[in-house]
Scaffold this active site. Structure first.
Site, PDB file in Angstrom:
ATOM      1  N   VAL A  54       0.877  -1.174   0.000  1.00 49.61           N
ATOM      2  CA  VAL A  54       0.000   0.000   0.000  1.00 49.61           C
ATOM      3  C   VAL A  54       0.914   1.224   0.000  1.00 49.61           C
ATOM      4  CG1 VAL A  54      -1.636   1.294   1.447  1.00 49.61           C
ATOM      5  CG2 VAL A  54      -1.902  -1.181   1.165  1.00 49.61           C
ATOM      6  N   LEU A  94      -6.607  -0.281   3.877  1.00 43.44           N
ATOM      7  CA  LEU A  94      -6.529  -0.646   2.455  1.00 43.44           C
ATOM      8  C   LEU A  94      -5.907  -2.027   2.256  1.00 43.44           C
ATOM      9  CD1 LEU A  94      -5.458   2.727   0.795  1.00 43.44           C
ATOM     10  CD2 LEU A  94      -7.685   1.969   1.570  1.00 43.44           C
ATOM     11  N   GLY A  95      -4.830  -2.319   2.984  1.00 42.08           N
ATOM     12  CA  GLY A  95      -4.190  -3.634   2.872  1.00 42.08           C
ATOM     13  C   GLY A  95      -5.188  -4.739   3.215  1.00 42.08           C
ATOM     14  N   GLU A 124       5.451 -16.173   2.668  1.00 41.07           N
ATOM     15  CA  GLU A 124       6.676 -15.982   3.447  1.00 41.07           C
ATOM     16  C   GLU A 124       6.819 -14.509   3.712  1.00 41.07           C
ATOM     17  OE1 GLU A 124       8.703 -17.301   0.211  1.00 41.07           O
ATOM     18  OE2 GLU A 124       8.163 -19.368   0.627  1.00 41.07           O
ATOM     19  N   ARG A 183      -2.263   2.049   6.956  1.00 41.90           N
ATOM     20  CA  ARG A 183      -2.951   2.014   8.252  1.00 41.90           C
ATOM     21  C   ARG A 183      -4.334   2.647   8.184  1.00 41.90           C
ATOM     22  NH1 ARG A 183      -0.697   0.460  13.391  1.00 41.90           N
ATOM     23  NH2 ARG A 183      -2.374  -0.902  14.018  1.00 41.90           N
ATOM     24  N   TYR A 241      -1.514 -10.131   8.414  1.00 44.47           N
ATOM     25  CA  TYR A 241      -1.850 -11.529   8.106  1.00 44.47           C
ATOM     26  C   TYR A 241      -2.521 -12.207   9.318  1.00 44.47           C
ATOM     27  CZ  TYR A 241       1.467 -10.597   4.304  1.00 44.47           C
ATOM     28  OH  TYR A 241       2.120 -10.047   3.225  1.00 44.47           O
TER      29      TYR A 241
HETATM   30  C1  LIG Z   1       1.730  -4.594   5.122  1.00 41.85           C
HETATM   31  C2  LIG Z   1       0.885  -3.487   4.457  1.00 41.85           C
HETATM   32  C3  LIG Z   1       0.455  -3.958   3.071  1.00 41.85           C
HETATM   33  C4  LIG Z   1      -0.375  -3.254   5.330  1.00 41.85           C
HETATM   34  O1  LIG Z   1      -1.222  -2.342   4.612  1.00 41.85           O
HETATM   35  P1  LIG Z   1      -2.151  -1.295   5.382  1.00 41.85           P
HETATM   36  O2  LIG Z   1      -3.101  -0.720   4.389  1.00 41.85           O
HETATM   37  O3  LIG Z   1      -1.319  -0.342   6.144  1.00 41.85           O
HETATM   38  O4  LIG Z   1      -2.898  -2.281   6.403  1.00 41.85           O
HETATM   39  P2  LIG Z   1      -4.313  -2.026   7.106  1.00 41.85           P
HETATM   40  O5  LIG Z   1      -4.498  -0.571   7.380  1.00 41.85           O
HETATM   41  O6  LIG Z   1      -5.369  -2.729   6.320  1.00 41.85           O
HETATM   42  O7  LIG Z   1      -4.085  -2.757   8.489  1.00 41.85           O
HETATM   43  C5  LIG Z   1      -4.782  -3.927   8.821  1.00 41.85           C
HETATM   44  C6  LIG Z   1      -4.186  -4.485  10.113  1.00 41.85           C
HETATM   45  O8  LIG Z   1      -2.822  -4.867   9.891  1.00 41.85           O
HETATM   46  C7  LIG Z   1      -2.065  -4.548  11.062  1.00 41.85           C
HETATM   47  N1  LIG Z   1      -1.101  -3.465  10.749  1.00 41.85           N
HETATM   48  C8  LIG Z   1      -0.977  -2.803   9.566  1.00 41.85           C
HETATM   49  N2  LIG Z   1       0.024  -1.909   9.649  1.00 41.85           N
HETATM   50  C9  LIG Z   1       0.542  -2.015  10.880  1.00 41.85           C
HETATM   51  C10 LIG Z   1       1.602  -1.361  11.568  1.00 41.85           C
HETATM   52  N3  LIG Z   1       2.345  -0.397  10.975  1.00 41.85           N
HETATM   53  N4  LIG Z   1       1.883  -1.735  12.845  1.00 41.85           N
HETATM   54  C11 LIG Z   1       1.154  -2.693  13.448  1.00 41.85           C
HETATM   55  N5  LIG Z   1       0.113  -3.352  12.860  1.00 41.85           N
HETATM   56  C12 LIG Z   1      -0.167  -3.016  11.593  1.00 41.85           C
HETATM   57  C13 LIG Z   1      -3.061  -4.095  12.103  1.00 41.85           C
HETATM   58  O9  LIG Z   1      -3.550  -5.249  12.758  1.00 41.85           O
HETATM   59  C14 LIG Z   1      -4.126  -3.486  11.237  1.00 41.85           C
HETATM   60  O10 LIG Z   1      -5.361  -3.385  11.843  1.00 41.85           O
HETATM   61  P3  LIG Z   1      -5.712  -2.095  12.768  1.00 41.85           P
HETATM   62  O11 LIG Z   1      -5.245  -0.865  12.025  1.00 41.85           O
HETATM   63  O12 LIG Z   1      -7.185  -2.152  12.941  1.00 41.85           O
HETATM   64  O13 LIG Z   1      -4.942  -2.310  14.022  1.00 41.85           O
HETATM   65  C15 LIG Z   1       1.661  -2.139   4.384  1.00 41.85           C
HETATM   66  O14 LIG Z   1       2.218  -1.863   5.642  1.00 41.85           O
HETATM   67  C16 LIG Z   1       2.763  -2.129   3.335  1.00 41.85           C
HETATM   68  O15 LIG Z   1       2.519  -1.839   2.164  1.00 41.85           O
HETATM   69  N6  LIG Z   1       4.014  -2.434   3.764  1.00 41.85           N
HETATM   70  C17 LIG Z   1       5.151  -2.411   2.820  1.00 41.85           C
HETATM   71  C18 LIG Z   1       5.139  -3.613   1.883  1.00 41.85           C
HETATM   72  C19 LIG Z   1       5.160  -4.917   2.660  1.00 41.85           C
HETATM   73  O16 LIG Z   1       5.780  -5.047   3.697  1.00 41.85           O
HETATM   74  N7  LIG Z   1       4.447  -5.932   2.127  1.00 41.85           N
HETATM   75  C20 LIG Z   1       4.391  -7.239   2.755  1.00 41.85           C
HETATM   76  C21 LIG Z   1       5.495  -8.110   2.303  1.00 41.85           C
HETATM   77  S1  LIG Z   1       5.243  -8.599   0.623  1.00 41.85           S
END
Ligand SMILES: CC(C)(COP(=O)(O)OP(=O)(O)OC[C@H]1O[C@@H](n2cnc3c(N)ncnc32)[C@H](O)[C@@H]1OP(=O)(O)O)[C@@H](O)C(=O)NCCC(=O)NCCS
Length: 157
Positions: free
Chosen positions: A83, A92-93, A115, A89, A127
């Protein structure tokens, strides 16, 4: 509780590749694929078959995230999800992941595996929140920096 952000989640198109690569560029935890890998993922005749989705803000049509999974022998591998940093946060993820899981169920996929770097706490939390369970660890699996991989899976049956 705030309403989920209104998104259009749709199949990735070749035209989306530059923006998708831009999203991963500044995020070291995201897989950094070359253009050719995305082109292969979008080729319906390539093996393995892949499901690749992007999320657009419904209002601005800005592309803010994507997910790619490959399909092998009735199971899926979550290969990449990211994202845009400024849109994280906000749920969207989670929305992308849910849409992917629904698409995989429609394709009769029984399980999704992944993984993830052991230090990638946002991804591990995402996850876990969506029901994935840890199944093991591959020691020193990742390079630059060397790090263990957590193995996780979710049964879709
Ligand atoms: C992992 C990633 C896709 C999550 O996307 P996101 O849109 O921020 O996630 P969401 O807002 O849908 O979060 C859903 C849940 O995930 C967890 N979460 C997401 N980001 C978090 C953070 N920075 N710290 C702790 N928990 C987190 C929480 O449980 C969250 O629920 P909550 O906000 O109600 O507590 C995003 O952080 C990202 O793009 N990271 C870089 C790429 C990456 O690491 N990809 C995975 C490996 S391929």
């Amino acid at each position: 509780m705030t309403d989920p952000i209104a998104l259009l989640i749709r199949p990735m198109q070749v035209e989306d590749i530059p923006r998708v690569m831009q999203i991963t560029e500044c995020q070291p935890e995201a897989p950094h694929w070359p253009v050719s890998a995305y082109e292969l993922a979008l080729n319906p005749n390539a093996a393995p078959r892949r499901v690749a989705l992007v999320a657009e803000h419904l209002a601005s049509r800005a592309l803010v995230g994507f997910v790619v999974a490959s399909l092998v022998a009735g199971e899926a591998e979550l290969e990449s999800i990211a994202v845009a940093a400024e849109a994280q946060r906000c749920g969207l993820g989670g929305q992308l992941l849910l849409k992917l899981l629904a698409a995989l169920k429609d394709l009769d996929v029984s399980r999704i595996n992944l993984e993830v770097r052991a230090s990638n706490h946002p991804a591990l939390a995402l996850y876990a929140r969506h029901g994935f369970r840890e199944t093991g660890r591959r020691i020193g699996y990742y390079a630059e920096p060397v790090e263990d991989a957590e193995l996780m899976c979710l049964d879709l049956g």
